[in-house]
Design an enzyme around this catalytic site. Structure first.
Site, PDB file in Angstrom:
ATOM      1  CD1 TRP A  71     -34.160 -64.032 -27.529  1.00 53.23           C
ATOM      2  CD2 TRP A  71     -33.726 -66.102 -25.983  1.00 53.23           C
ATOM      3  NE1 TRP A  71     -35.078 -65.412 -28.025  1.00 53.23           N
ATOM      4  CE2 TRP A  71     -34.476 -66.432 -27.178  1.00 53.23           C
ATOM      5  CE3 TRP A  71     -33.386 -66.732 -24.861  1.00 53.23           C
ATOM      6  CZ2 TRP A  71     -35.045 -67.863 -26.800  1.00 53.23           C
ATOM      7  CZ3 TRP A  71     -33.899 -68.158 -25.008  1.00 53.23           C
ATOM      8  CH2 TRP A  71     -34.707 -68.335 -25.942  1.00 53.23           C
TER       9      TRP A  71
ATOM     10  CE1 TYR B 292     -31.733 -62.718 -29.576  1.00 56.66           C
ATOM     11  CE2 TYR B 292     -30.330 -61.818 -28.025  1.00 56.66           C
ATOM     12  CZ  TYR B 292     -30.507 -62.897 -28.887  1.00 56.66           C
ATOM     13  OH  TYR B 292     -29.862 -63.785 -28.761  1.00 56.66           O
TER      14      TYR B 292
ATOM     15  CD  GLN C 163     -24.400 -66.358 -28.391  1.00 57.71           C
ATOM     16  OE1 GLN C 163     -25.492 -66.047 -27.919  1.00 57.71           O
ATOM     17  NE2 GLN C 163     -23.591 -65.093 -28.729  1.00 57.71           N
TER      18      GLN C 163
ATOM     19  CD1 TRP D  11     -26.754 -69.822 -27.423  1.00 55.23           C
ATOM     20  CD2 TRP D  11     -28.532 -70.516 -26.620  1.00 55.23           C
ATOM     21  NE1 TRP D  11     -27.423 -70.727 -28.472  1.00 55.23           N
ATOM     22  CE2 TRP D  11     -28.703 -70.860 -27.908  1.00 55.23           C
ATOM     23  CE3 TRP D  11     -29.810 -70.882 -25.805  1.00 55.23           C
ATOM     24  CZ2 TRP D  11     -29.698 -71.901 -28.398  1.00 55.23           C
ATOM     25  CZ3 TRP D  11     -30.793 -71.477 -26.498  1.00 55.23           C
ATOM     26  CH2 TRP D  11     -30.459 -72.141 -27.734  1.00 55.23           C
TER      27      TRP D  11
ATOM     28  CB  ALA E 138     -31.787 -75.275 -18.824  1.00 52.98           C
TER      29      ALA E 138
ATOM     30  CE  LYS F 229     -37.584 -69.044 -12.470  1.00 55.80           C
ATOM     31  NZ  LYS F 229     -37.627 -67.700 -12.544  1.00 55.80           N
TER      32      LYS F 229
ATOM     33  NE  ARG G 109     -36.736 -66.721 -20.512  1.00 57.70           N
ATOM     34  CZ  ARG G 109     -35.486 -66.476 -20.699  1.00 57.70           C
ATOM     35  NH1 ARG G 109     -34.921 -67.705 -21.633  1.00 57.70           N
ATOM     36  NH2 ARG G 109     -34.662 -65.655 -20.403  1.00 57.70           N
TER      37      ARG G 109
ATOM     38  N   GLY H 203     -29.394 -64.607 -18.771  1.00 55.04           N
ATOM     39  CA  GLY H 203     -30.202 -63.723 -18.887  1.00 55.04           C
ATOM     40  C   GLY H 203     -31.012 -63.451 -17.368  1.00 55.04           C
TER      41      GLY H 203
HETATM   42  P1  NDP Z   1     -30.458 -68.284 -18.823  1.00 55.27           P
HETATM   43  O1  NDP Z   1     -30.455 -69.713 -18.849  1.00 55.27           O
HETATM   44  O2  NDP Z   1     -29.576 -67.675 -17.690  1.00 55.27           O
HETATM   45  O3  NDP Z   1     -32.119 -68.034 -18.141  1.00 55.27           O
HETATM   46  C1  NDP Z   1     -32.320 -66.737 -17.960  1.00 55.27           C
HETATM   47  C2  NDP Z   1     -33.948 -66.697 -17.183  1.00 55.27           C
HETATM   48  O4  NDP Z   1     -33.708 -67.438 -16.162  1.00 55.27           O
HETATM   49  C3  NDP Z   1     -34.161 -65.365 -16.657  1.00 55.27           C
HETATM   50  O5  NDP Z   1     -34.594 -64.260 -17.581  1.00 55.27           O
HETATM   51  C4  NDP Z   1     -34.825 -65.609 -15.510  1.00 55.27           C
HETATM   52  O6  NDP Z   1     -36.346 -65.667 -16.088  1.00 55.27           O
HETATM   53  C5  NDP Z   1     -34.535 -67.035 -14.737  1.00 55.27           C
HETATM   54  N1  NDP Z   1     -33.321 -66.566 -13.927  1.00 55.27           N
HETATM   55  C6  NDP Z   1     -32.410 -65.978 -14.086  1.00 55.27           C
HETATM   56  N2  NDP Z   1     -31.736 -65.983 -13.006  1.00 55.27           N
HETATM   57  C7  NDP Z   1     -32.452 -66.636 -11.942  1.00 55.27           C
HETATM   58  C8  NDP Z   1     -32.408 -66.904 -10.724  1.00 55.27           C
HETATM   59  N3  NDP Z   1     -31.073 -66.339  -9.914  1.00 55.27           N
HETATM   60  N4  NDP Z   1     -33.168 -67.367 -10.014  1.00 55.27           N
HETATM   61  C9  NDP Z   1     -34.320 -67.971 -10.927  1.00 55.27           C
HETATM   62  N5  NDP Z   1     -34.542 -67.676 -12.079  1.00 55.27           N
HETATM   63  C10 NDP Z   1     -33.499 -66.989 -12.805  1.00 55.27           C
HETATM   64  O7  NDP Z   1     -30.304 -67.529 -20.129  1.00 55.27           O
HETATM   65  P2  NDP Z   1     -31.209 -67.153 -21.402  1.00 55.27           P
HETATM   66  O8  NDP Z   1     -32.153 -68.207 -21.857  1.00 55.27           O
HETATM   67  O9  NDP Z   1     -31.958 -66.036 -21.081  1.00 55.27           O
HETATM   68  O10 NDP Z   1     -30.244 -66.935 -22.299  1.00 55.27           O
HETATM   69  C11 NDP Z   1     -29.186 -65.781 -21.934  1.00 55.27           C
HETATM   70  C12 NDP Z   1     -28.597 -65.176 -23.058  1.00 55.27           C
HETATM   71  O11 NDP Z   1     -28.091 -65.963 -24.085  1.00 55.27           O
HETATM   72  C13 NDP Z   1     -29.682 -64.287 -23.788  1.00 55.27           C
HETATM   73  O12 NDP Z   1     -29.978 -63.196 -23.390  1.00 55.27           O
HETATM   74  C14 NDP Z   1     -28.784 -64.247 -25.475  1.00 55.27           C
HETATM   75  O13 NDP Z   1     -27.861 -63.253 -25.090  1.00 55.27           O
HETATM   76  C15 NDP Z   1     -28.065 -65.768 -25.500  1.00 55.27           C
HETATM   77  N6  NDP Z   1     -29.017 -66.288 -26.537  1.00 55.27           N
HETATM   78  C16 NDP Z   1     -28.349 -66.789 -27.537  1.00 55.27           C
HETATM   79  C17 NDP Z   1     -29.187 -67.515 -28.309  1.00 55.27           C
HETATM   80  C18 NDP Z   1     -28.531 -67.914 -29.671  1.00 55.27           C
HETATM   81  O14 NDP Z   1     -29.262 -68.412 -30.677  1.00 55.27           O
HETATM   82  N7  NDP Z   1     -27.244 -67.504 -29.874  1.00 55.27           N
HETATM   83  C19 NDP Z   1     -30.419 -68.214 -28.176  1.00 55.27           C
HETATM   84  C20 NDP Z   1     -30.906 -67.984 -26.858  1.00 55.27           C
HETATM   85  C21 NDP Z   1     -30.044 -67.111 -25.734  1.00 55.27           C
HETATM   86  P3  NDP Z   1     -37.577 -65.535 -15.351  1.00 55.27           P
HETATM   87  O15 NDP Z   1     -37.452 -64.595 -13.949  1.00 55.27           O
HETATM   88  O16 NDP Z   1     -38.505 -64.901 -16.174  1.00 55.27           O
HETATM   89  O17 NDP Z   1     -38.027 -66.943 -14.993  1.00 55.27           O
END
Ligand code: NDP
Length: 335
Positions: free
Chosen positions: A21, A54, A177, A205, A209, A216, A228, A284
């Site tokens: 996503w 997505y 989910q 998911w 957060a 960070k 993000r 993610g």
């Molecule tokens: P996370 O809470 O894991 O956030 C991921 C984001 O955090 C990354 O894209 C990155 O963003 C940052 N990040 C990840 N790892 C690190 C790290 N080690 N250090 C610093 N920053 C980090 O999950 P998401 O919000 O991306 O959601 C994960 C999955 O959940 C989605 O891909 C989807 O499959 C599902 N989802 C489902 C939903 C639903 O309605 N069912 C809604 C939302 C998500 P950056 O580097 O850009 O700052």
């Protein structure tokens, strides 16, 4: 990497699952997206979560391309239906038989596979009789286009009703989910107990957060470049967490993570995995190095006194209101 059963089924999934996503097809370039998928596979992740909506179908295309040479039996591919992806016609969204049957075909084509392991209702559709939705899902399973079915952001009552109908139809509804993290615990009072009773797992998911629990984002400062939170489109959904009280409380977790020998991202991912009803943290990543960090949370046990200290540090910034699932659910089909 450790593996957990998805609900009361024989399907095992990697307890850290990679979701695309916001990232694939939009925030990150396709070559970085592919590198992230490769790194996920190298780190032992076998389960991948996406959705037709997505990046308006592009995320499925990117994932399908990145996974196309993998042995199909060695990976699990999850996708979803509900939100609109077409030109916005009256049947381009929701969980009607028509939209489900048409959407699964589009998803399979973009993912370059004959079947998905899990097909999920991305929200509850208040405009379609639940019987119609479950019958359509059962037919998708019988056609061999999906092996199991799941739901996302359904209330405990909706899950109970859907599960009962799926059971009558002889198909396995095995997953829910929802959003779940140290900061967002609204599933704990109702959804988790109902699912434990029914043999349904949570695949959760935004366990970090959306990056906030990495620590960070500093209170009173702008979001770091490339994150993000700094992206005007991608960061639009982070309003719950980008507040002074939340960001300040999160900084208080740093000494606890250090004491436990974990990075902040690892602490966040390990925290959701302590809940036995959680089968996977859906993480993610916008770059491969983040996966190196996050995957080290697999198999980590957090001691009860650490969990208690986390609660103490976060205090009342934690959202626990079970009513949030219904409050945030679409009240009509989106167009
Ligand atoms: P996370 O809470 O894991 O956030 C991921 C984001 O955090 C990354 O894209 C990155 O963003 C940052 N990040 C990840 N790892 C690190 C790290 N080690 N250090 C610093 N920053 C980090 O999950 P998401 O919000 O991306 O959601 C994960 C999955 O959940 C989605 O891909 C989807 O499959 C599902 N989802 C489902 C939903 C639903 O309605 N069912 C809604 C939302 C998500 P950056 O580097 O850009 O700052």
């Amino acid at each position: 990497m450790e593996f957990r059963y998805l609900g009361n089924s024989g399907l095992k999934i990697s307890e850290i699952t990679y979701g695309n996503w916001i990232t694939h097809g939009s925030q990150v370039e396709n070559d970085v997206a592919t590198q992230c998928v490769r790194r996920a596979l190298d780190l032992g992740i076998t389960t991948f979560d996406t959705a037709d909506v997505y990046a308006n179908t592009k995320a499925e295309t990117v994932l399908g391309e990145a996974l196309k040479d993998e042995r199909r039996e060695s990976i699990e591919i999850f996708t979803k239906v509900y939100w609109p992806t077409g030109p916005g016609g009256p049947n381009d969204s929701g969980l009607s038989r028509k939209h489900i049957m048409e959407s699964i075909n589009g998803s399979l084509q973009r993912l370059q596979t004959d079947y998905v392991d899990l097909y999920q209702a991305h929200r509850f559709d208040v405009e379609t009789p639940l019987e119609e939705t479950m019958q359509a899902f059962a037919d998708v399973v019988r056609q061999g286009k999906a092996l199991y079915i799941g739901v996302s952001e359904w209330t405990a009552d909706q899950i109970r009703q859907g599960h009962a109908m799926a059971k009558d139809l002889g198909v396995q509804l095995i997953s829910s989910q929802p959003q779940y993290s140290m900061l967002w615990r609204v599933i704990e009072p109702e959804v988790v107990p109902a699912c434990e009773e029914l043999g349904i797992s949570q695949i959760v998911w935004s366990p970090m957060a959306q990056g906030v629990l990495s620590g960070k984002y500093l209170p009173g400062e702008g979001a770091p470049e490339g994150s993000r939170g700094a992206d005007k489109d991608a960061g639009g959904n982070m309003g719950d967490f980008m507040t002074e009280p939340v960001l300040t409380a999160v900084q208080g977790l740093k000494p606890l993570a250090e004491e436990a020998g974990l990075t902040m991202p690892q602490l966040a991912v390990a925290w959701v995995l302590q809940n036995p009803n959680v089968a996977a943290a859906l993480v993610g990543a916008s770059r491969p190095e983040q996966l190196d960090d996050n995957v080290a949370a697999s198999g980590v046990t957090l001691e009860p006194d650490l969990l208690a200290k986390i609660d103490e540090v976060l205090g009342d910034v934690v959202v626990r209101d079970a009513g949030q699932t219904d409050a945030r659910a679409p009240k009509k089909r989106p167009t």
